[in-house]
Structure formats: C-alpha cells, structure tokens
Motif scaffolding. Structure first.
Motif, PDB file in Angstrom:
ATOM      1  N   LYS A 252       0.624  -1.349  -0.100  1.00  0.00           N
ATOM      2  CA  LYS A 252       0.553   0.128   0.351  1.00  0.00           C
ATOM      3  C   LYS A 252       0.807   1.490   0.333  1.00  0.00           C
ATOM      4  O   LYS A 252       2.379   1.237  -0.099  1.00  0.00           O
ATOM      5  N   ASN A 253       0.211   2.165  -0.384  1.00  0.00           N
ATOM      6  CA  ASN A 253       0.869   3.648  -0.098  1.00  0.00           C
ATOM      7  C   ASN A 253       1.899   3.837   0.601  1.00  0.00           C
ATOM      8  O   ASN A 253       2.928   4.568   0.595  1.00  0.00           O
ATOM      9  N   ARG A 254       1.263   3.847   2.074  1.00  0.00           N
ATOM     10  CA  ARG A 254       1.836   4.244   3.251  1.00  0.00           C
ATOM     11  C   ARG A 254       1.589   3.217   4.404  1.00  0.00           C
ATOM     12  O   ARG A 254       0.704   3.022   4.675  1.00  0.00           O
TER      13      ARG A 254
END
Length: 347
Positions: free
Chosen positions: A257-259
């Motif tokens: 996931k992105n963060r």
C-alpha cells in the motif's frame, strides 16, 4: 421471352465481375510496408479489431474487405491469440490462414518490470497472455524444478529475472516453461565473475539477491542504488535493524500500500526488518541487474539513515539528529502537498 434471356446474362456478368474483384483482393499484398509486420492478437479480439490492427500496420489495404472475406470463409470464430510476424507479400487469405492455423507457432512479447514478486508476475502474465496465475506461483515453488535449475531456495522469489521475453503462446505447459526461461535468464545474467566477487565478500547468493531485492523495493532512482546499498551494509555492520519498509510491504495480507501504518511495523514475521536484525530469510521481489550490482558493490559511505524527498530521490544522514531534520522536511513537504490539493478542490 427476351426478358428471360437478359436477366440470367446480367446475373452471370455481375457474378463474374464480383468474382474477379474478390480474386483481385485475395491476391493483393501489402500496401506500403517496408518489411515484416508484427501484429499481436489478444484474448477478446474479434475480426473487426484484428482488421483495424492490420490496416494500421499497413499489412492490408482495406479493413472492410478483410472483414468481409473473413466472414465469407468462416474465419470470424477461429482467431487464435498470439504474436505474429507477417512477412511482406502475404495475400488477405494468407493472413487469415496464418492467424487461424493451430499449427502455427505463436509467440508473444512481454516485458516483466523489475521489483515484482512472483504473485504480481503471475497476475501480470494472466492479464497479458492468459496464463493461470495460481499455477505460475505453484511452478515458482516447484521443488523439482528448483533442483533442476540448481538454485538453493525454498522458491524462486528473486530468481526470475525481469526482462523482455518472447514466450510461446500456445505451449502446453506455459507456466512451467515461462518460469524455467526466466530462471535460466537469471543464471546467465548473474555471471561467473559476479559470483566470484560475491564469494570473495563472503556473501551467499541468497544474501546477495535478498539485499538486491530490498534495494529494488526502496528506489527506482538508479544513481542512489549503490548509496542505499551502503547504508544497509553499514547498519548490518553496526548491529542495527535494517528497518526497510519494502520488507514489511511484502508481508502485508492485502498486498503493498502507499503508506505503512505503525501497526504494520509490528506484524510478526521473519521478513519484518523492524523487528528482526539482519537480512530477511530470502528475497522479497525479483530485482533487476542494477540492483544486484548495487548489492554486490555498495558505495563506501558513513550514512546510516535515509528518507524520501517525494520526487523519487532521498536525503541521507550519518546521525539520527540529522535524520530527524530530514524527516521534518519530508513531513513539511507532505503537508504542503495536502494543502495544495485542498485548495484545488475548493476552486
């Protein structure tokens, strides 16, 4: 009586003209093609979409004639997906016969990007050429295949070399064939000279490729790969945890996931380098050659930390105090981006 004689004559003449025109179209070849034309037929293509591709590549004069002939001869339901190299001089019927003949060996060109794990590779190949992604992953964990390839690992994660390949489209066991080809390419690209250098540094192949996979996961910015490699080797020498985000991304149940959240950093796994010292048990993706070379020949530096700038590059630091300042710069950048986004949404 005269009318009864005229109509058959007109009909025969019209049929003769029609037949002559069709024969002419059947025997016409390429328009302006300078040489061979490569056309890719994918799953879901129909006679119309293929005709458009052929006309755009100048393999045929007219897509409408091609469609008409395809329907006339019953080819519309016989198209076989694959990549075709059509030599100059083929007629319409030659082309139709080629793309519908099961005996023709078909290949398809697929580019496998650096940094994909075997599950992601399987999904990409399923989308592009219709392989069974689950079976692909199974073949990458096939003990007998791993032994044949001479690789000491529980699976081929890290050992399927990312590159542009031509795979046979209608192979009976495409998944095994693809895995074997990619692993064989890995063995060729990791040269004997590289293996000798690896041994001189007391690195096992598993350690080298595991480090390379972490570097690949951290950055695609080529000038920084050896710098990041130096950071990680420095941390290992000092007995520090690597704290590499890509190793956590690898174990997330829902995929990357992105963060990452702080709760993600607490996931119990031997691959979690926030909890465990040293390298994880094995590679977390399939790295490209530049990352392997970076792991083999790291930059000599004193850096122990790095943080993203937001543009694909990083700020490096030798001390934790300096690192904290770099983190603040990164957080300030994120804040400014969020404020900018909100202003644009308000317009």
């Amino acid at each position: 009586m005269p009318q009864k004689i005229v109509f058959p004559a007109v009909f025969i003449f019209s049929f003769a003209v029609f037949f002559a025109l069709q024969l002419g179209f059947l025997n016409r070849t390429y328009n302006n093609s300078a040489g061979d034309v490569v056309i890719k037929i994918t799953k879901g293509d129909n006679l119309k979409s293929v005709a458009i591709k052929l006309e755009e590549s100048q393999a045929i004069y007219n897509k409408y004639v091609f469609i008409a002939l395809g329907r006339l001869f019953g080819y519309q339901d016989k198209l076989i997906p694959g990549e075709y190299k059509l030599p100059n001089g083929l007629t319409y019927l030659n082309v139709l016969n080629t793309i519908t003949d099961p005996a023709v060996i078909r290949t398809v060109t697929v580019t496998i990007p650096e940094g994909l794990n075997i599950r992601q590779m399987g999904r990409l190949l399923q989308r592009q050429i219709g392989v069974d992604s689950a079976r692909f992953v199974e073949e990458a964990k096939n003990d007998s295949l791993i032994k044949i390839l001479g690789i000491e690992a529980k699976d081929l994660e890290g050992y399927l070399f990312p590159d542009t390949y031509q795979f046979r489209f209608n192979s009976l066991n495409r998944e095994k064939e693809i895995v074997s080809l990619m692993a064989a390419t890995f063995r060729k690209r990791v040269t004997p000279e590289m293996r000798e250098l690896m041994k001189s540094k007391n690195l096992s192949l598993n350690e080298l490729i595991t480090m390379a996979s972490i570097i690949e996961g951290e950055t695609r910015f080529e000038p920084e790969k050896k710098t990041i490699s130096g950071v990680y080797y420095n941390r290992i020498k000092k007995g520090m945890k690597l704290q590499a985000d890509p190793t956590v991304q690898y174990i997330l149940p829902g995929g990357p996931k992105n963060r990452l959240l702080y709760s993600d950093l607490k996931i119990e796994s031997p691959y979690n380098t926030y909890l465990n010292k040293g390298l994880p048990p094995g590679p977390i993706n399939n790295p490209g050659l530049s990352s392997i070379l970076a792991a083999l020949e790291p930059e000599e530096n004193k850096y122990l930390y790095f943080v993203a700038k937001g543009d694909g590059s990083h700020r490096f630091a030798e001390s934790y105090d300096e690192h904290k300042k770099n983190i603040q710069l990164y957080q300030q950048m994120l804040k400014e981006l969020e404020e900018k986004k909100q202003k644009e949404q308000q317009k």
